[in-house]
Design an enzyme around this catalytic site. Sequence first.
Site, PDB file in Angstrom:
ATOM      1  N   HIS A 120      29.018  10.335  13.604  1.00 31.09           N
ATOM      2  CA  HIS A 120      27.736  10.684  12.994  1.00 31.09           C
ATOM      3  C   HIS A 120      26.649  10.691  14.046  1.00 31.09           C
ATOM      4  O   HIS A 120      26.721   9.973  15.059  1.00 31.09           O
ATOM      5  CB  HIS A 120      27.384   9.739  11.840  1.00 31.09           C
ATOM      6  N   ASP A 122      23.252  10.246  13.295  1.00 29.85           N
ATOM      7  CA  ASP A 122      22.063   9.468  12.957  1.00 29.85           C
ATOM      8  C   ASP A 122      22.175   8.046  13.487  1.00 29.85           C
ATOM      9  O   ASP A 122      23.267   7.549  13.768  1.00 29.85           O
ATOM     10  CB  ASP A 122      21.817   9.466  11.447  1.00 29.85           C
ATOM     11  N   GLU A 189      25.087   8.827   7.920  1.00 30.04           N
ATOM     12  CA  GLU A 189      26.060   7.752   7.704  1.00 30.04           C
ATOM     13  C   GLU A 189      25.386   6.409   7.516  1.00 30.04           C
ATOM     14  O   GLU A 189      25.850   5.579   6.722  1.00 30.04           O
ATOM     15  CB  GLU A 189      27.034   7.688   8.885  1.00 30.04           C
ATOM     16  N   GLU A 190      24.283   6.185   8.218  1.00 29.96           N
ATOM     17  CA  GLU A 190      23.626   4.881   8.176  1.00 29.96           C
ATOM     18  C   GLU A 190      23.000   4.567   6.818  1.00 29.96           C
ATOM     19  O   GLU A 190      22.635   3.424   6.555  1.00 29.96           O
ATOM     20  CB  GLU A 190      22.561   4.786   9.271  1.00 29.96           C
ATOM     21  N   ASP A 216      37.772   7.760  12.729  1.00 29.51           N
ATOM     22  CA  ASP A 216      36.319   7.605  12.687  1.00 29.51           C
ATOM     23  C   ASP A 216      35.907   6.484  13.639  1.00 29.51           C
ATOM     24  O   ASP A 216      36.744   5.891  14.334  1.00 29.51           O
ATOM     25  CB  ASP A 216      35.876   7.294  11.248  1.00 29.51           C
ATOM     26  N   HIS A 459      22.881  -1.823  16.386  1.00 27.84           N
ATOM     27  CA  HIS A 459      21.857  -2.101  15.367  1.00 27.84           C
ATOM     28  C   HIS A 459      20.858  -3.152  15.831  1.00 27.84           C
ATOM     29  O   HIS A 459      20.013  -3.573  15.041  1.00 27.84           O
ATOM     30  CB  HIS A 459      22.482  -2.551  14.028  1.00 27.84           C
TER      31      HIS A 459
END
Length: 486
Positions: A120, A122, A189-190, A216, A459
């Site tokens: 992803h 994002d 995705e987030e 993934d 994160h």
Amino acid sequence: MSRISRAAVALLLTLGLMATFAATPRADEMPAVRVLTAALSNEAEAIAQRLAGALRFKTISYQDSADFRPEPFDELNAYLRKTYPATYAALDTQVVAGYSLLLEWKGSDASLPPALFLSHTDVVPIEPGTEEGWSHPPFAGTVADGYIWGRGTLDTKESVLAYHEAIERLLGEGWSPKRSLFFAFGHDEEIGGRAGAGAIAALLAERGVHFEFGVDEGGFILDGFEQIPDRHVALISTAEKTYFTVELVARGPGGHSSMPPVRSSVGRLATALDKLEKEQMDLKLCEPVREQLERMAPELSFGRRLALQNLWLFKGLVMRGLTGSRTSNAMVRTTTALTLVSAGVKENVVPQEARASVNFRILPCETPDDVLEHVRRTIDDPDIEIKPKAWSETARPARLDTRAWNLLADAAREAYPDALALPNQLSGGTDTRHYRELADDLYRFVGVKVSAEDITGAHGTDERIGVDSYVNAVGITTGILRRAAE
């Protein structure tokens, strides 16, 4: 049972366990694998700078959809097209749901089921007030001190770019796949992936596409795995936990705070939350964790090996030991997290209603119904309303006796010959949930080597990836694509 009989049983058990150990091959006795593709070290700076360029686009997924900014996603997609021209010239490319990308590299044998590779574009926002804690600005895309710094280096623009690097390299060699390869890069995705991965999965389902396997994000090569610190460990996640939120609503008499009720809505809710936090769900050893422990066992000291190779006898002891840390506790328990609480409008007014959200991450061998039964039984208060909210159905655990598992493990060992491949159960979630009906098996693995210190950046503050680690990941990804297409 007599003392002599007990001693005899103990002796037989010990002899049986010794035979078990003797018959179990160690991971370092596995046959050699093919040599990794040509060394990329002389291109390291250019490879690192291309990833750094992608980090400069603020492709942020905010919890509030009103904050969404489309321009960075458009700009990143344009950057990918410009930076990897051969990829977009040779592969069939489609923009889905405005910003997500679906690429198809057609194979020469249409009778073979294709393979799917996911990631992803994002990233999560920077927590307000933490910006000054970064060694380099989070969206500057800085390459310094042997690292590539910035939001998205671990989660997970590095895998998006690694796939592009691998495709571009293979095209440059004149290589073409026998089996078709699909690449799906979602843009949200987030925040659950419903708009991006969900739309791509629906499109593929309409076309009747079914994959041999999918890969993934969600697994790394760890340098300094706690249980096996003297070798690399490739954690290939075969399962993930289900995301499930329950809202609790307590009601009671309101009014002036000078004349409070005996039992307020806030007090009733606080009691319920206290009970849930104190009485966690029961420990359970689901198959993905059992498989990890059993494969890890030959690498451990005699006592720990004894326990892990005989879980039929020592399961309870092992599981209790795993509760010693937050990380390992999540492996054997559906976790309970008190996340949101709200009540009241003014400090001198007793609220008539109090609400709380409790987030559960459910083990693969449990269900939302199991959680709801636990909540009702634990709270034991019919006056509190229990409202199930968001939950995401996950893919069934992937198998270990497959071509896909072997090619992922082999590719990791090509770059890190001492690497031990272990199955893993993710505590978080990925976009694989949207593809659960489209593939026989879904794995989660990115060939990036990380240390325990570096992985905390995902994160968080100072997210980064080592230049050498990323370059090796490009090589690993190239090897995976070669094998997948056979």
